[in-house]
Design an enzyme around this catalytic site. Structure first.
Site, PDB file in Angstrom:
ATOM      1  N   GLY A   1      -1.058  53.691 -26.993  1.00  0.00           N
ATOM      2  CA  GLY A   1      -0.083  52.857 -27.689  1.00  0.00           C
ATOM      3  C   GLY A   1      -0.129  53.044 -29.191  1.00  0.00           C
ATOM      4  O   GLY A   1       0.779  52.637 -29.911  1.00  0.00           O
TER       5      GLY A   1
ATOM      6  N   GLY B   1       1.561  50.159 -33.072  1.00  0.00           N
ATOM      7  CA  GLY B   1       1.112  51.551 -33.048  1.00  0.00           C
ATOM      8  C   GLY B   1       0.230  51.929 -34.222  1.00  0.00           C
ATOM      9  O   GLY B   1      -0.146  53.097 -34.376  1.00  0.00           O
TER      10      GLY B   1
ATOM     11  N   ASP C   1     -10.215  51.940 -18.738  1.00  0.00           N
ATOM     12  CA  ASP C   1      -9.474  52.850 -19.621  1.00  0.00           C
ATOM     13  C   ASP C   1     -10.361  53.338 -20.764  1.00  0.00           C
ATOM     14  O   ASP C   1      -9.996  54.269 -21.486  1.00  0.00           O
ATOM     15  CB  ASP C   1      -8.231  52.157 -20.204  1.00  0.00           C
ATOM     16  CG  ASP C   1      -8.571  50.851 -20.891  1.00  0.00           C
ATOM     17  OD1 ASP C   1      -9.095  49.951 -20.215  1.00  0.00           O
ATOM     18  OD2 ASP C   1      -8.334  50.730 -22.105  1.00  0.00           O
TER      19      ASP C   1
HETATM   20  P1  AMP Z   1      -8.183  49.414 -26.779  1.00  0.00           P
HETATM   21  O1  AMP Z   1      -8.559  47.978 -26.907  1.00  0.00           O
HETATM   22  O2  AMP Z   1      -8.250  50.181 -28.062  1.00  0.00           O
HETATM   23  O3  AMP Z   1      -8.885  50.115 -25.673  1.00  0.00           O
HETATM   24  O4  AMP Z   1      -6.634  49.413 -26.412  1.00  0.00           O
HETATM   25  C1  AMP Z   1      -6.095  48.887 -25.220  1.00  0.00           C
HETATM   26  C2  AMP Z   1      -4.644  49.269 -25.135  1.00  0.00           C
HETATM   27  O5  AMP Z   1      -3.893  48.660 -26.184  1.00  0.00           O
HETATM   28  C3  AMP Z   1      -4.373  50.759 -25.242  1.00  0.00           C
HETATM   29  O6  AMP Z   1      -3.299  51.069 -24.377  1.00  0.00           O
HETATM   30  C4  AMP Z   1      -3.960  50.922 -26.677  1.00  0.00           C
HETATM   31  O7  AMP Z   1      -3.172  52.062 -26.888  1.00  0.00           O
HETATM   32  C5  AMP Z   1      -3.180  49.647 -26.926  1.00  0.00           C
HETATM   33  N1  AMP Z   1      -3.164  49.265 -28.341  1.00  0.00           N
HETATM   34  C6  AMP Z   1      -4.188  48.842 -29.096  1.00  0.00           C
HETATM   35  N2  AMP Z   1      -3.790  48.574 -30.357  1.00  0.00           N
HETATM   36  C7  AMP Z   1      -2.462  48.832 -30.412  1.00  0.00           C
HETATM   37  C8  AMP Z   1      -1.458  48.748 -31.437  1.00  0.00           C
HETATM   38  N3  AMP Z   1      -1.741  48.347 -32.674  1.00  0.00           N
HETATM   39  N4  AMP Z   1      -0.213  49.114 -31.101  1.00  0.00           N
HETATM   40  C9  AMP Z   1       0.107  49.512 -29.873  1.00  0.00           C
HETATM   41  N5  AMP Z   1      -0.775  49.605 -28.868  1.00  0.00           N
HETATM   42  C10 AMP Z   1      -2.058  49.274 -29.117  1.00  0.00           C
HETATM   43 MG    MG Z   2      -8.968  51.959 -25.128  1.00  0.00          MG
END
Ligand code: AMP
Ligand code: MG
Length: 487
Positions: free
Chosen positions: A92, A126, A252
Site C-alpha cells: 500500500g 501511501g 504478511d
Molecule cells: P505494515 O503494518 O507495515 O505491515 O502494513 C500493513 C498493511 O498496511 C500493508 O498492506 C501496507 O502496505 C499498508 N499500509 C501501511 N501504511 C500505509 C500507508 N501509509 N498507506 C497505504 N497503505 C499502508
Molecule cells: Mg507489512
C-alpha cells in the site's frame, strides 16, 4: 541512466508471474528530494556507485521519482492474518522497482517504501514519515551486524512533501533491499483468490529463487514447507537470543526467505521479562517476547494450508505429511535456541542439564530485573559489579554450577571467552538511544547522533572499544516504552 554510471543492473522476474500477483505502477516526479542517509557499504556490495546515488539523478531514483534502466515498478499483492484475522493487503505504500543482480551474481529486491499510493493503499496515503523510515534503517542494519537474517536498508531520502498523521511530519522514502518480498501472506493470497495453478506458479518461482536444490526433489512442495519451517525456526531462535521483539508477526510480515522484515513496532528488550510487549496496538500481548516461537508455528501452519493442494492428491496422506512437517518445528526451534544459548554461556558440547542451567539463569534475571544484554556481557567479562542479582546467594550458587559445567569441556578460559564474545553483543539498538537519534534528525536536522549510533551498531561484538554511553540501559521509568506501527 545507464548501468555504467550508477551500477543499476535490474531484472524483473517477479513480474513474470501471473498478473494476479502484482499491479504495474506509474511514477510521478513532484519535488526535489534530499538524501538523508546512504549505506555506502551495501551500495558497493550491490554493485551500485555510491557517488552517483548521491547526485540529484541518483536521489530522484531513491525517492521513486525517476527510474533506472530496466526498472519495472510494481506493487505486490498479498494477504495476511493480522492479529489472527485474515484480510487482503498488498503493497500500500511501497513499490518494487526491480531485482538488482550484484557483481557476485546474487539477486535482491529493490523496494521503495513510502513512495506513494498504489491500488492496494485502501484508505492510506501511501506515504511514510522520516522518523519511522530512519528507525527501520537503524534497526535493520543493527540486526544485520548482529548476524541475524534481515532485509537491509540502502538509503533514506526526504521527499520535501508533508505527511499528515497526528502531526505534520516530513515525508520520506526508505530503499529496502531484501532476498525477496515473498511472504506467507503472498501464498495465502494466491490460495484465496487464485487457482491451484497460481499457487503452483508462486511455489515454483519461490523454489527456484530461494531453494533451487529442491527442484530435483520428488516432492519439492513439501520440501519448500520444510525449508521455510527450518528458516523461520532458526530466525526466531536468533531473535530470542538477542532479546528482539518483532511486535507485529502477522503472516504478511513473515518472509519465505527467512529474513526479518517490516520494522514497525519492533524493539529490543532491556531488562529480562518474557512478557514484554512494546507495540501500542498489541493489547493482548499476542506478539510478546515469550510468544514469538509459538506464533512462528501458527504462521507456518497458515503457509502449510496453502501448499496442501500441491503436495499430494490423496487428502488423508497429504494432511499427515504436512502435519508431520509442522511437528518438526518445536524441536528445530528448541535445538537452534539451545545451541545459541549454550554459546552465550561458552558451552560447546551438550549435556542434558544445560537446559536447566540456562532456564535458571533466565529465571534469576527475571526475578532481579537484570538487563538481558548486559548480564551476558558481564558473564563474558567475568564482571561482578554491584547489583542485586550478582550479590544474591542464588546467583552465586548458579555461577558455581556454570563454572563447574565449563570445567567439563576441554576449552581453556581464554577459548571460552572468545566463544562468548562472539555470541554476546555489547551493543544493541537501545530504545532510548534510537529515540534520541531520531529526535535530533527529525527536529533539528541533525544527523550526527544517527550516524554515531549506526557506527556503533555496525560492530556489536567489538569488546575492544566498550562505550558505556551505548551500553547503559535507560533509567527505570513509570512509563513503559511504547512503539507504533510505522505509518
Ligand atoms: P505494515 O503494518 O507495515 O505491515 O502494513 C500493513 C498493511 O498496511 C500493508 O498492506 C501496507 O502496505 C499498508 N499500509 C501501511 N501504511 C500505509 C500507508 N501509509 N498507506 C497505504 N497503505 C499502508
Ligand atoms: Mg507489512
Amino acid at each position: 541512466m545507464e548501468k555504467n554510471d550508477s551500477g543499476w543492473n535490474l531484472e524483473n522476474t517477479y513480474a513474470e508471474l501471473p498478473k494476479l500477483f502484482y499491479t504495474p505502477l506509474e511514477i510521478e516526479a513532484v519535488s526535489a528530494p534530499k538524501l538523508v542517509v546512504l549505506n555506502q557499504r551495501l551500495a558497493e556490495n550491490l554493485g551500485l556507485n555510491a557517488a552517483a546515488l548521491m547526485e540529484q539523478d541518483g536521489i530522484n531514483i531513491l525517492a521513486g521519482q525517476a527510474l533506472p534502466a530496466k526498472a519495472k515498478p510494481i506493487a505486490q499483492a498479498y494477504a495476511g492474518h493480522q492479529f489472527g484475522y485474515f484480510t487482503m493487503l498488498g503493497d500500500g505504500r511501497a513499490m518494487l522497482i526491480g531485482e538488482q543482480i550484484t557483481p557476485a551474481g546474487e539477486r535482491f529486491d529493490i523496494q521503495l517504501k513510502g513512495s506513494g499510493k498504489t491500488p492496494y493503499s485502501r484508505s492510506g496515503d501511501g506515504k511514510a514519515a522520516l522518523g519511522p523510515m530512519l528507525r527501520e534503517y537503524l534497526i535493520s542494519e543493527a540486526m544485520h551486524y548482529l548476524g541475524i537474517p534481515t532485509s537491509r536498508s540502502l538509503a533514506v531520502v526526504t521527499t520535501g512533501q508533508p505527511v499528515y498523521r497526528e502531526n505534520i511530519l516530513k515525508g520520506a522514502v526508505l530503499t529496502r533491499v531484501a532476498a525477496s518480498h515473498i511472504r506467507v501472506g503472498t501464498f495465502e493470497y494466491a490460495a484465496q483468490w487464485g487457482t491451484t495453478a497460481d499457487v503452483k506458479a508462486l511455489a515454483d518461482y519461490t523454489i527456484s529463487r530461494h531453494f533451487p536444490w529442491l527442484l530435483s526433489e520428488p516432492n519439492r512442495y513439501l520440501g519448500l514447507l520444510d525449508a521455510v519451517i527450518k528458516a523461520q525456526a532458526a530466525l526466531i531462535a536468533k531473535w530470542q537470543q538477542v532479546g528482539f521483539i518483532h511486535g507485529v508477526m502477522n503472516t504478511d510480515n513473515v518472509t519465505i526467505s527467512g529474513e526479518t522484515i517490516d520494522y514497525g513496532p519492533c524493539a529490543f528488550m532491556d531488562h529480562y521479562d518474557p512478557t514484554t510487549v512494546f507495540s501500542s496496538i498489541d493489547l493482548q500481548g499476542r506478539y510478546a517476547y515469550r510468544n514469538q516461537p509459538n506464533i512462528g508455528l501458527w504462521n507456518l501452519a497458515r503457509l502449510a494450508e496453502t501448499l496442501i493442494p500441491l503436495v499430494n492428491d490423496n487428502q488423508e496422506q497429504v494432511l499427515k505429511l504436512v502435519e508431520a512437517a509442522l511437528q518438526n518445528y518445536p524441536s528445530l526451534y528448541q535445538e537452534d535456541w539451545l545451541q545459541g544459548m549454550r554459546l552465550k554461556l561458552g558451552i560447546v558440547n551438550e549435556e542434558p542439564q544445560d537446559e536447566r542451567l540456562i532456564a535458571d539463569l533466565l529465571g534469576l534475571m527475571k526475578q532481579y530485573q537484570a538487563d538481558y544484554t548486559n548480564t551476558f556481557v558481564d558473564l563474558t567479562l567475568d564482571r561482578t559489579q554491584s547489583s542485586e542479582l550478582y550479590e544474591s546467594d542464588a546467583f552465586n550458587v548458579w555461577r558455581d554450577r556454570w563454572k563447574a559445567r565449563l570445567e567439563k569441556q576441554e576449552q581453556t578460559d581464554q577459548d571460552i571467552k572468545i566463544i562468548m564474545k562472539q555470541a554476546n553483543p555489547v551493543v544493541i539498538p537501545r530504545n532510548h538511544q534510537v529515540e534520541k537519534a531520531l529526535q535530533a534528525a527529525n527536529e533539528q536536522d541533525d544527523f550526527k547522533p544517527l550516524q554515531r549510533l549506526l557506527a556503533v551498531l555496525q560492530a556489536p561484538y567489538d569488546y575492544n572499544s566498550l562505550n558505556p554511553e551505548f551500553m547503559t540501559p535507560p533509567e527505570p521509568s513509570n512509563h513503559p516504552y511504547k512503539t507504533y506501527c510505522g505509518t
